[in-house]
Design a protein around this motif. Structure first.
Motif, short mmCIF file in Angstrom:
data_model
loop_
_atom_site.label_atom_id
_atom_site.label_comp_id
_atom_site.label_asym_id
_atom_site.label_seq_id
_atom_site.Cartn_x
_atom_site.Cartn_y
_atom_site.Cartn_z
N UNK A 361 28.36 35.03 50.13
CA UNK A 361 27.60 35.51 49.37
C UNK A 361 27.27 34.81 48.66
N UNK A 362 27.07 33.58 48.60
CA UNK A 362 25.98 32.54 47.51
C UNK A 362 24.68 33.47 47.20
N UNK A 363 24.86 34.25 45.62
CA UNK A 363 23.37 34.74 45.31
C UNK A 363 22.84 34.25 44.98
N UNK A 364 21.01 34.89 45.14
CA UNK A 364 19.72 33.70 44.89
C UNK A 364 19.50 33.65 44.24
N UNK A 365 19.71 34.43 42.54
CA UNK A 365 19.56 33.19 41.42
C UNK A 365 20.00 33.81 40.54
N UNK A 366 22.07 32.96 41.23
CA UNK A 366 22.61 33.36 40.24
C UNK A 366 22.35 32.75 38.40
N UNK A 367 23.12 34.20 37.45
CA UNK A 367 22.06 33.99 36.18
C UNK A 367 23.20 32.75 36.08
N UNK A 368 22.86 31.77 34.64
CA UNK A 368 23.13 30.37 34.31
C UNK A 368 23.28 30.60 33.01
N UNK A 369 23.00 32.14 32.13
CA UNK A 369 23.15 32.24 30.68
C UNK A 369 24.15 33.26 31.04
N UNK A 370 25.36 33.50 30.81
CA UNK A 370 25.58 35.12 31.50
C UNK A 370 26.21 35.39 30.03
N UNK A 371 26.38 36.19 29.83
CA UNK A 371 27.11 36.64 28.86
C UNK A 371 27.95 37.80 28.70
N UNK A 372 28.87 37.42 28.03
CA UNK A 372 30.10 38.36 28.16
C UNK A 372 30.66 39.55 28.42
N UNK A 373 30.03 39.72 27.37
CA UNK A 373 30.30 41.91 27.30
C UNK A 373 29.46 42.02 28.81
N UNK A 374 28.86 41.24 29.43
CA UNK A 374 27.72 42.33 30.94
C UNK A 374 28.84 41.76 31.31
N UNK A 375 29.96 40.75 31.89
CA UNK A 375 30.25 40.23 32.78
C UNK A 375 31.60 41.30 32.59
N UNK A 376 32.05 42.04 31.28
CA UNK A 376 33.05 42.53 31.37
C UNK A 376 32.66 43.67 31.36
N UNK A 377 31.69 44.29 31.32
CA UNK A 377 31.23 45.36 31.90
C UNK A 377 31.47 45.65 33.35
N UNK A 378 30.47 44.40 33.79
CA UNK A 378 30.72 44.87 35.15
C UNK A 378 31.99 44.77 36.15
N UNK A 379 33.33 44.28 34.95
CA UNK A 379 34.77 43.81 35.98
C UNK A 379 35.56 45.25 35.58
N UNK A 380 35.22 45.63 34.79
CA UNK A 380 35.55 47.27 34.56
C UNK A 380 34.96 48.29 35.01
N UNK A 381 34.20 48.25 36.26
CA UNK A 381 33.71 48.72 37.63
C UNK A 381 34.99 48.66 38.53
N UNK A 382 35.56 47.66 38.81
CA UNK A 382 36.77 46.86 39.70
C UNK A 382 38.34 47.53 39.35
N UNK A 383 38.85 48.22 39.84
CA UNK A 383 40.71 47.92 40.09
C UNK A 383 40.90 46.00 40.15
#
Ligand code: ATP
Ligand code: MG
Length: 406
Positions: A361-383
């Motif tokens: 599952x390697x992404x074609x264009x991985x983020x190189x400058x992730x922002x923590x708020x965005x990542x936390x928002x994505x994680x919030x979609x998962x249990x």
């Protein structure tokens, strides 16, 4: 009289020798490790004398084996096989004569073994009560060697062999080379850490480096079975067993990350896959570390090496856990890491081409400058909690012992 009843090695302690009030503790730990590394041989003795360690083995214990094993004990700076001459019931003149003849015999051996033509003597008098001073000892030893080995000449600048003579209390030692150890501090003097061990080049080197400072090592490995194969797992085990040759036995936890990866792929933006997986790895590793009473996590990350190791990515990865994360390779170049991997013997295994869970599952264009708020928002979609619990519930634990390597 030359001691011909056993083999003797002089072991020098690196930084352990500098440890002030704790010196004796570090030396005792070092002796313990040396004994452990030689424990497959009966009749090995170790004693500490004035900051040195003398290892004595029965005659049939192979020298290469002792050098290789003791050379791998962290805290050992160098080791020399030595000739021991017992001089405790002799006058200084008698002692010089005895040691001189032994040195000449030793030099003769070097001619036979290596065909040396030139030599110099490096003499030390560790026993200051011995009435003849070092330069004088050196001179007289040189004379004995020249007399005993007519083909040899002295060359103080670039000799084929430097013969060391060390006069101590009641004993003198004659030896030639020093086999370098890795230095560092004895295992067990700096707690325990949990390495995130992939099958790559970097993480085994990271584990080695931390262990080299006295840390016991346990490992956690993530796989994506059945996307990753049994053979890929065997490769990681092999790396762990090479590491165990330095850091003692390793408890290796293996954990299937596939259910988590599938959830991430289904519910989160594709470019965030890698960083999200990495945060899960860290969180799971932190739980394992607490179970194992490890104090820190260790990774093989190096600044800027890949998208998930940019400064921004490392900040976001770090924020996943509260335990300290050690990244001993952080400022090293890949070529330096590869050199060290070769030196410690993990490189050839690491480069075997087996799939790693990160490449699933390697992404074609991985983020190189992730922002923590965005990542936390994505994680919030998962249990997250349930996913972590489930992964931990299925973990396998294996104890990996050292595999001897040449
Ligand atoms: P390595 O050579 O160690 O695989 P890498 O350059 O491939 O490193 P990444 O794949 O981004 O880098 O991994 C960075 C670090 O994360 C690794 O050094 C290791 O500590 C940890 N890691 C990566 N994959 C795994 C895995 N499958 N199991 C355990 N830890 C892993
Ligand atoms: Mg990797």
């Amino acid at each position: 009289m030359i001691n011909e009843s056993e083999k003797i090695y002089i072991v020098r302690c690196g930084e352990t020798a500098l440890k002030g009030d704790n010196k004796s503790y570090f030396e005792r730990m070092l002796v313990q490790r040396i004994k452990k590394f030689l424990s497959s041989y009966a009749g090995v003795r170790c004693e500490r004398v004035d900051g040195l360690i003398f290892v004595r083995t029965p005659l049939d214990v192979p020298e290469e084996d002792v050098l290789r094993r003791v050379g791998r004990v962290f805290g050992v700076d160098s080791i020399s096989p030595a000739l021991e001459i017992v001089i405790d019931d002799m006058s200084a003149e008698e002692a010089i004569d005895e040691v001189g003849r032994a040195a000449a015999g030793y030099a003769m051996g070097l001619i036979e073994k290596r065909g040396i033509k030139t030599f110099k003597i490096d003499a030390r008098r560790a026993d200051k009560a011995f009435p003849i001073e070092s330069p004088q000892i050196a001179k007289r030893m040189g004379a004995y060697v020249l007399k005993g080995c007519k083909v040899l000449k002295v060359d103080v600048h670039d000799p084929d062999s430097t013969i060391f003579v060390n006069v101590r209390r009641g004993r003198a030692y004659v030896y030639e080379g020093k086999v370098k150890g890795f230095g560092g501090l004895p295992l067990g003097t700096n707690g325990k850490g949990l390495v995130l061990l992939s099958g790559g080049i970097d993480s085994p080197v990271a584990a080695f480096m931390m262990s080299h400072r006295g840390m016991y090592i346990d490992a956690v490995h993530f796989h994506s079975f059945p996307y990753t194969s049994d053979r890929a797992y065997e490769k990681v085990k092999e790396l762990a067993s090479i590491l165990a040759g330095y850091c003692g036995r390793i408890r290796m936890h293996s954990i299937n990350l596939l259910p988590i990866q599938e959830q991430i792929v289904q519910h989160c933006p594709e470019e965030e896959t890698t960083i999200l997986v990495r945060r899960f790895m860290m969180k799971i590793a932190e739980r394992v570390a607490r179970e194992e009473e490890s104090m820190m996590l260790i990774t093989g990350e190096s600044l800027g090496q890949v998208a998930s190791q940019t400064a921004e990515s490392l900040v976001v990865t770090d924020a996943a856990v509260s335990m300290p994360v050690m990244r001993p390779l952080i400022a090293m170049d890949k070529t330096q890491i590869m050199d060290l991997a070769r030196e410690i013997g993990t490189y050839d295994v690491s480069i075997q081409p087996y799939e790693d869970c990160c490449t699933v599952f390697l992404p074609r264009h991985p983020v190189t400058k992730p922002r923590l708020e965005k990542i936390l928002a994505s994680e919030a979609k998962l249990d997250c909690e349930a996913l972590i619990e489930a992964a931990l519930a299925e973990q396998k634990i294996e104890v990996i012992y050292q595999r001897d390597f040449e």
